[in-house]
Scaffold this motif. Structure first.
Motif, PDB file in Angstrom:
ATOM      1  N   ASN A 428       0.829  -1.214   0.000  1.00 26.15           N
ATOM      2  CA  ASN A 428       0.000   0.000   0.000  1.00 26.15           C
ATOM      3  C   ASN A 428       0.862   1.262   0.000  1.00 26.15           C
ATOM      4  O   ASN A 428       0.934   2.010   0.974  1.00 26.15           O
ATOM      5  N   VAL A 429       1.509   1.490  -1.129  1.00 21.70           N
ATOM      6  CA  VAL A 429       2.388   2.640  -1.290  1.00 21.70           C
ATOM      7  C   VAL A 429       2.147   3.255  -2.666  1.00 21.70           C
ATOM      8  O   VAL A 429       1.665   2.596  -3.581  1.00 21.70           O
ATOM      9  N   PHE A 430       2.487   4.516  -2.794  1.00 17.20           N
ATOM     10  CA  PHE A 430       2.416   5.191  -4.090  1.00 17.20           C
ATOM     11  C   PHE A 430       3.538   4.695  -4.998  1.00 17.20           C
ATOM     12  O   PHE A 430       3.318   4.283  -6.136  1.00 17.20           O
ATOM     13  N   VAL A 431       4.744   4.701  -4.487  1.00 17.90           N
ATOM     14  CA  VAL A 431       5.932   4.166  -5.162  1.00 17.90           C
ATOM     15  C   VAL A 431       6.545   3.106  -4.253  1.00 17.90           C
ATOM     16  O   VAL A 431       6.693   3.327  -3.045  1.00 17.90           O
ATOM     17  N   GLY A 432       6.930   1.971  -4.832  1.00 13.22           N
ATOM     18  CA  GLY A 432       7.568   0.950  -4.012  1.00 13.22           C
ATOM     19  C   GLY A 432       8.931   1.390  -3.527  1.00 13.22           C
ATOM     20  O   GLY A 432       9.142   1.617  -2.331  1.00 13.22           O
ATOM     21  N   ILE A 433       9.887   1.519  -4.448  1.00 16.04           N
ATOM     22  CA  ILE A 433      11.264   1.911  -4.120  1.00 16.04           C
ATOM     23  C   ILE A 433      11.695   2.975  -5.108  1.00 16.04           C
ATOM     24  O   ILE A 433      11.628   2.778  -6.320  1.00 16.04           O
ATOM     25  N   SER A 434      12.134   4.104  -4.594  1.00 18.76           N
ATOM     26  CA  SER A 434      12.575   5.220  -5.427  1.00 18.76           C
ATOM     27  C   SER A 434      14.096   5.252  -5.490  1.00 18.76           C
ATOM     28  O   SER A 434      14.783   5.060  -4.487  1.00 18.76           O
ATOM     29  N   SER A 435      14.592   5.496  -6.696  1.00 19.91           N
ATOM     30  CA  SER A 435      16.027   5.716  -6.904  1.00 19.91           C
ATOM     31  C   SER A 435      16.140   6.834  -7.923  1.00 19.91           C
ATOM     32  O   SER A 435      16.352   6.610  -9.104  1.00 19.91           O
ATOM     33  N   GLN A 436      15.982   8.067  -7.440  1.00 15.88           N
ATOM     34  CA  GLN A 436      15.985   9.186  -8.380  1.00 15.88           C
ATOM     35  C   GLN A 436      16.920  10.289  -7.891  1.00 15.88           C
ATOM     36  O   GLN A 436      16.510  11.176  -7.195  1.00 15.88           O
ATOM     37  N   PRO A 437      18.190  10.201  -8.313  1.00 12.25           N
ATOM     38  CA  PRO A 437      18.757   9.137  -9.123  1.00 12.25           C
ATOM     39  C   PRO A 437      19.720   8.278  -8.330  1.00 12.25           C
ATOM     40  O   PRO A 437      20.115   8.608  -7.222  1.00 12.25           O
TER      41      PRO A 437
END
Length: 635
Positions: A428-437
């Protein structure tokens, strides 16, 4: 500042660096080598003759600078790494000893010229390897790793990841190899051998003794001191190494810890039943302090802290939870329950949504964030961004249970190299895992279970380079694996993942996609294969870089996914309901594989990862007949 816990000593080079004719003529003097690019990571220089001993502590095995001999591993309290990545297994027997015999020196920019190797900020279960280089403009040099304990058998580690000199809008990095050893034991001395070679000339072998960090513990001779709300401030003013302040039941105001402990002999602040803190707990600038068992209605703040442990607390907050917003180092944040005020609603979604707070946030190297339960934040676990991101390497995010993050489940942005997001359960998340950048890579994303991310499973934005996705399981509404950005995203590697999507929609103004298995139009130099893909739409469609495909056969024929496997929700032993309405608060399903399903034994062996129960690795995060990780607090 000396990092005594590293205890790194170089045995020395097995052969000359062979980087120029002059060096060959002069021989290998001291093992210095030619300088590579700036790394900003520190580390011990080659040529040391023995381990560095911590003050007041014993040394591990002595090393022989000529032969690399060792008298055996050091002893100490250890905890086993998870079986899913533990042991650093290898296939095909013991890897052979590397050799530079017959390799000519580099004579131009096509050959490789290694610089000074480093092993910055070992964690409990991982060792980071950083080897700056010069040359190799045609990018055909390779770097491999093997390692062992004592006189035991050598095991292969993952090959090092090559980062080429690049400048993007968010930053720049130099020429290097980097990578990690996985699934190690805490407080254990490893002999690590790294081999770089280039068919155009240039070769080196470096061997070093590197000790993983110990699990932070209690003072060897604890001095317990009873405290009350009326006496705590005075006791803190005089407390020091070895003191354990035991808080009695009652309501305490904000707590500021003014003194440090000592390495291996921390100052401890211990709560228990009936202990409540109404306000923040401040550990800013502290070293070797442990906080455990508190119930905090506020935040725990660790700005600038070193070797601070925050273990087994309950934090309830309307803002941030456990945070280090300025450079901290080697902290241990484990087994906490961190609860925020953000609700799971369309109005909450995204960076501009009605959301608040970072559940756990850090910057700086060497942090271990493991076995926490985090719920109800903008970002559940996050690193800092832009100018606030300082030395973000050698960071572990392990086996956390994350639910309700209205922006990112794990925001691993601005990883310099060797950040490791492993074995987390994210729901239940908008994004699972962010790498930016990712700033060149490797940014490791391994064996995570992501269910019901409404927007994207992996946010590889802002020209991210060097993301490594291995053995993840994704089940989500809309496109299974998508990057919705006009920015070019480079050198992404995927292996042995499960990506399952289906019919999508628009939630909080953000489209989840139409059910394509891949929507990756801006990828370049990607290396993708052996992934399982499926869609509840009943079709296999998508795009990788410039190549579009309209069937599974076209995916295999026209992209690098030559060994892809077509799957459905039936690949799981208990098929979950498809998240057709992602704004429902869904319980994490059991995404264990069906023993006879298409994902079993369908992967490719990855050096340095084990947990394989069959003839070949299974696809996804959970291997058949291997117990799943213990997500969340163990206490």
């Amino acid at each position: 500042m000396t990092d005594w816990s590293v205890q790194t000593s170089f045995i020395g080079r097995h052969s000359c660096l062979a980087v120029a004719a002059a060096l060959v003529a002069a021989g290998c003097a001291g093992g210095g080598g030619m300088s590579g690019g700036s790394t900003g990571t520190g580390g011990t220089s080659p040529g040391a003759t023995a381990e560095t001993c911590p003050p007041g502590g014993g040394c591990g095995p002595q090393t022989d600078t000529e032969t690399g001999g060792t008298s055996g591993p050091a002893t100490g309290t250890t905890t086993a790494a998870s079986t899913a990545t533990g042991g650093g297994g290898t296939t095909g027997g013991e890897p052979p000893a590397p050799s530079c015999d017959g390799v000519p020196p580099a004579v131009d920019a096509m050959g490789v010229m290694p610089g000074t190797i480093a092993f910055p900020n070992p964690t409990l279960e991982h060792i980071t390897i950083l080897w700056p280089i010069e040359g190799d403009e045609n990018e055909n040099a390779e770097a491999t790793v093997r390692y062992r304990t004592g006189d035991g058998p050598w095991r292969a580690g993952p090959p090092l990841f090559r980062a080429i000199p690049t400048t993007i809008g968010a930053g720049a990095w130099d020429n290097r190899f980097a990578g990690s050893l996985f699934g190690l034991e805490p407080d254990t001395l490893y002999e690590v051998e790294v081999f770089v070679s280039d068919p155009d000339g240039g070769c080196a072998v470096e061997t070093a003794m590197v000790r993983t960090r110990a699990v932070p513990g209690l003072p060897p001779v604890p001095n317990e001191i009873a405290a009350t709300p009326a006496t705590l401030d005075g006791l803190l003013a005089s407390a020091g190494p070895g003191d354990v302040l035991v808080l009695g039941p009652g309501t305490y105001g904000a707590i500021v810890v003014p003194n440090d402990g000592a390495q291996g002999d921390p100052l401890v602040l211990r709560g228990g039943p009936g202990v409540e803190v109404q306000g923040d707990v401040r550990l800013d600038g502290r070293s070797d302090v442990r906080v455990e068992g508190l119930t905090v209605y506020g935040k725990i703040k660790l700005n600038g802290a070193v070797r601070v442990a925050v273990v087994g607390n309950r934090v309830e907050t309307t803002g941030d939870g456990i945070v280090a917003f300025t450079r901290a180092e080697d902290t241990y944040i484990a087994d906490n329950t961190v609860l925020g005020a953000t609700a799971w609603a369309e109005s909450s979604l995204g960076v501009n949504g009605d959301n608040v707070g970072e559940g756990i946030a850090v910057t700086g190297p060497g942090h271990v964030i493991e076995h926490n339960y985090v719920e109800g934040f903008r970002d559940a676990i996050s690193f800092m961004e832009g100018g606030a991101a300082e030395d973000q390497y050698s960071i572990d995010v392990l086996r956390n249970d994350i639910r309700i993050a209205a922006d990112d489940g794990v925001e691993a942005d601005f990883c310099h190299h060797d950040c490791r997001v492993l074995e987390n359960r994210i729901t239940n998340v908008f994004v699972g895992i962010s790498s930016q950048p990712s700033l060149g890579g490797p940014m490791y994303v391994v064996r995570n279970v992501i269910f019901n991310s409404t927007y994207v499973a992996f946010k590889l934005y802002r020209e991210s380079v060097g993301d490594v996705l291995w053995h993840n399981t994704v089940v989500k509404n809309g496109d299974a694996f998508a990057v919705y950005t006009s920015d070019a995203v480079g050198r992404t590697q995927t292996r042995n993942n499960l990506f399952i999507g289906g019919p999508g929609g628009t939630y909080g103004g953000y489209g989840s996609g139409s059910g394509r298995v891949f929507d990756l139009a801006t990828l370049y130099d990607q290396d993708m294969d052996f992934d399982g893909v499926g869609s509840q739409t009943g079709t296999i469609e998508g795009r990788i870089g410039p190549v579009s495909f309209a069937s599974f056969a076209e995916l295999v024929a026209q992209t690098t996914e030559k060994n892809a496997v077509e799957v459905s929700l039936g690949v799981f032993d208990t098929p979950p309901a498809y998240p057709s309405d992602p704004m429902l608060v869904l319980a994490p399903p059991d995404l264990s594989l069906a023993p006879a399903g298409a994902a079993v034994d369908a992967g490719v062996a990855l050096p340095g990862l084990s947990g394989v129960s069959g003839a070949a690795p299974d696809l996804g995060a959970l291997e058949v007949d291997v117990p799943p990780p213990a997500w969340g607090p163990r206490l």
